[in-house]
Design an enzyme around this catalytic site. Structure first.
Site, PDB file in Angstrom:
ATOM      1  N   GLU A   1      -5.375  12.827  31.248  1.00 25.20           N
ATOM      2  CA  GLU A   1      -4.463  13.670  32.013  1.00 25.20           C
ATOM      3  C   GLU A   1      -2.994  13.424  31.681  1.00 25.20           C
ATOM      4  O   GLU A   1      -2.195  12.975  32.493  1.00 25.20           O
ATOM      5  CB  GLU A   1      -4.707  13.516  33.513  1.00 25.20           C
ATOM      6  CG  GLU A   1      -6.070  14.022  33.949  1.00 25.20           C
ATOM      7  CD  GLU A   1      -6.252  14.086  35.448  1.00 25.20           C
ATOM      8  OE1 GLU A   1      -7.207  14.734  35.898  1.00 25.20           O
ATOM      9  OE2 GLU A   1      -5.438  13.473  36.186  1.00 25.20           O
TER      10      GLU A   1
ATOM     11  N   GLU B   1     -13.995  15.172  34.136  1.00 25.77           N
ATOM     12  CA  GLU B   1     -13.823  14.947  35.573  1.00 25.77           C
ATOM     13  C   GLU B   1     -14.065  16.247  36.308  1.00 25.77           C
ATOM     14  O   GLU B   1     -13.513  17.286  35.950  1.00 25.77           O
ATOM     15  CB  GLU B   1     -12.405  14.485  35.947  1.00 25.77           C
ATOM     16  CG  GLU B   1     -12.141  13.021  35.820  1.00 25.77           C
ATOM     17  CD  GLU B   1     -10.790  12.640  36.438  1.00 25.77           C
ATOM     18  OE1 GLU B   1     -10.349  13.314  37.396  1.00 25.77           O
ATOM     19  OE2 GLU B   1     -10.188  11.682  35.944  1.00 25.77           O
TER      20      GLU B   1
END
Length: 455
Positions: free
Chosen positions: A175, A357
């Site tokens: 991320e 995720e």
């Protein structure tokens, strides 16, 4: 009932025969042991202790005590039946000052974890960086210092040479957009800087670090499968209002494009180029755009943007429509957005995708054991049903999806939200560290075993 073979399960779901079912965690969120065995401080240790901004004064000092309890956690993963465990290495555990000398006890910890996973038949997936920059490097400017890309490459060499004989799946970063935006433009994360130039420097230097990391792993790990993990969510103007459109466009570029585009297409999006050019040197884009094997997607729901002239870039987080169905942590549940994002990734970058995720937070009793010790997290099961169906729809429409990793294996330290929201398939009593498999964990176990099709 006898469990079906994984390839049979995948075929029944309309997925690839080699589809990977997994779970994810990150070092600072689960390990604890922040002062044990030579580990150095990270920027998150400092933020938790000195900077504030973490709900209820929480820290990752103990977290889930995964550092000591990993054998139990591996056994529970085996019980669930996952084929892979995605976790991150703690840079300050391997190099306490971020460069130079390595820390032998830290190296040994991940040896034990990796060997334990392999013995349990679970493939280790290593992420080199999940936000815990050594504080000693932040003292030198952290990601605003171009040298940080080289320090990261040196750290990657240490990790790849040590674990590359057993670990074949590697991610450089998790991320990118979150830790750069919230660390250097919006003060929601460590190191808590709010400055346009710092934000742009951090973006570019992290991109350079990614490219260097890809080359390091490729050079040191035979048969490596290398990727990077991106959070991507469609950004919509709050209320559909015209005054919020420009804010949504810029936020979308910072959130969805400034890492994936240069890493796979070789250039920054036009909307940010004037801000990026002062930091780009000759040859940089070639160093960033290195061949990888897959894209990791972290996805939860859409983002709503609003104009806010008081912020660093003039955009702020807006509110979803009042009618949106969302879990207690506050983001909307729109499975069709997940489906569309998987298809857009396939169209734009033409790369295999792993969903690295996806999951659902909870709290306020919905994730607590009842009198019989059962955790009836029905909201999370409903979320999985909708999102896994959307993933299957995307695969049927042509998206090259090769795996799905739940966030998260364990209830854990959720950064600025502390221990409020719970995302785990396993409930963790943070006082006793007792683990309890939630009903969602049982549902996921049964899905993997072929006892249902996600209904």
């Amino acid at each position: 009932m006898v469990a079906k073979k994984p390839e049979t399960v995948a075929k029944a779901l309309g997925l690839r025969p080699d589809f990977v079912w997994g779970v994810s965690t990150s070092a600072y969120q689960v390990e604890g042991a922040v002062k044990e065995d030579g580990r150095g401080p990270s920027i998150w240790d400092i933020r938790c202790r000195l900077q504030g901004g973490v709900w209820n004064g929480a820290t990752g000092d103990v977290a889930c005590d995964h550092y000591h309890r990993w054998p139990e956690d591996v056994a529970l993963m085996r019980e669930i039946g996952v084929g892979a465990y995605r976790f991150s290495l703690a840079w300050p555990r391997l190099q306490p000052r971020g460069r130079g000398a390595v820390n032998q006890p830290g190296l040994d910890f991940y040896d034990r974890l990796i060997d334990g996973l392999l013995e349990a038949g679970i493939e280790p997936w290593v992420c080199l960086y999940h936000w815990d920059l050594p504080q000693a490097l932040d003292d030198l400017g952290g990601w605003t210092n171009r040298d940080c890309a080289g320090w990261f490459a040196d750290y990657a060499v240490v990790a790849a040479k040590r674990y590359g004989d057993r670990v074949k799946h590697w991610a450089t970063f998790n991320e990118f957009s979150v830790f750069t935006m919230f660390g250097y433009a919006i003060d929601w994360a460590a190191p808590g800087v709010t400055d346009r130039s710092a934000h742009m420097k951090a973006i570019h230097h992290v991109n350079l670090a990614h490219g260097l990391g890809v080359d390091v792993v490729r050079d040191h790990v035979a048969g490596a499968s290398i990727g990077a993990i991106h959070n991507r969510q469609i950004v919509r103007p709050e209320g559909g209002l015209e005054e919020n459109v420009a804010a949504a466009e810029l936020l979308s570029a910072h959130w969805n494009l400034v890492f994936v585009d240069p890493q796979h297409l070789g250039y920054y999006p036009a909307i940010v180029i004037n801000d990026m050019e002062p930091h780009v040197r000759a040859g940089d884009m070639a160093r960033i755009c290195r061949p990888t094997d897959w894209i990791g997607l972290n996805h939860y729901g859409p983002i709503y943007a609003k104009a806010d002239p008081a912020t660093t870039w003039g955009y702020g987080w807006g509110a979803p429509p009042e009618s949106a169905n969302h879990p207690e942590v506050g983001w909307p549940i729109f499975p069709e957005v997940f489906r569309d994002e998987l298809l857009e990734l396939t169209r734009r970058y033409k790369m295999p995708i792993f969903v690295t995720e996806n999951g659902c937070g909870g709290g306020k009793g919905s994730d607590e054991p009842d009198g019989a010790g059962e955790v009836k997290d029905t909201h999370r099961i409903a979320y999985f049903r909708e999102y896994i169906k959307a993933m299957r729809d995307a695969a049927a429409a042509g998206a090259d999806i090769r795996g799905y990793f739940v966030w998260s294996l364990l209830d854990n330290f959720e950064w600025g939200s502390g221990y409020g929201p719970r995302f785990g398939l396993l409930h963790v009593d943070f006082g006793t560290q007792k683990r309890t498999l939630k009903n969602s964990g049982k549902w996921y176990r049964d899905l993997i075993a072929g006892r249902h099709k996600g209904e």
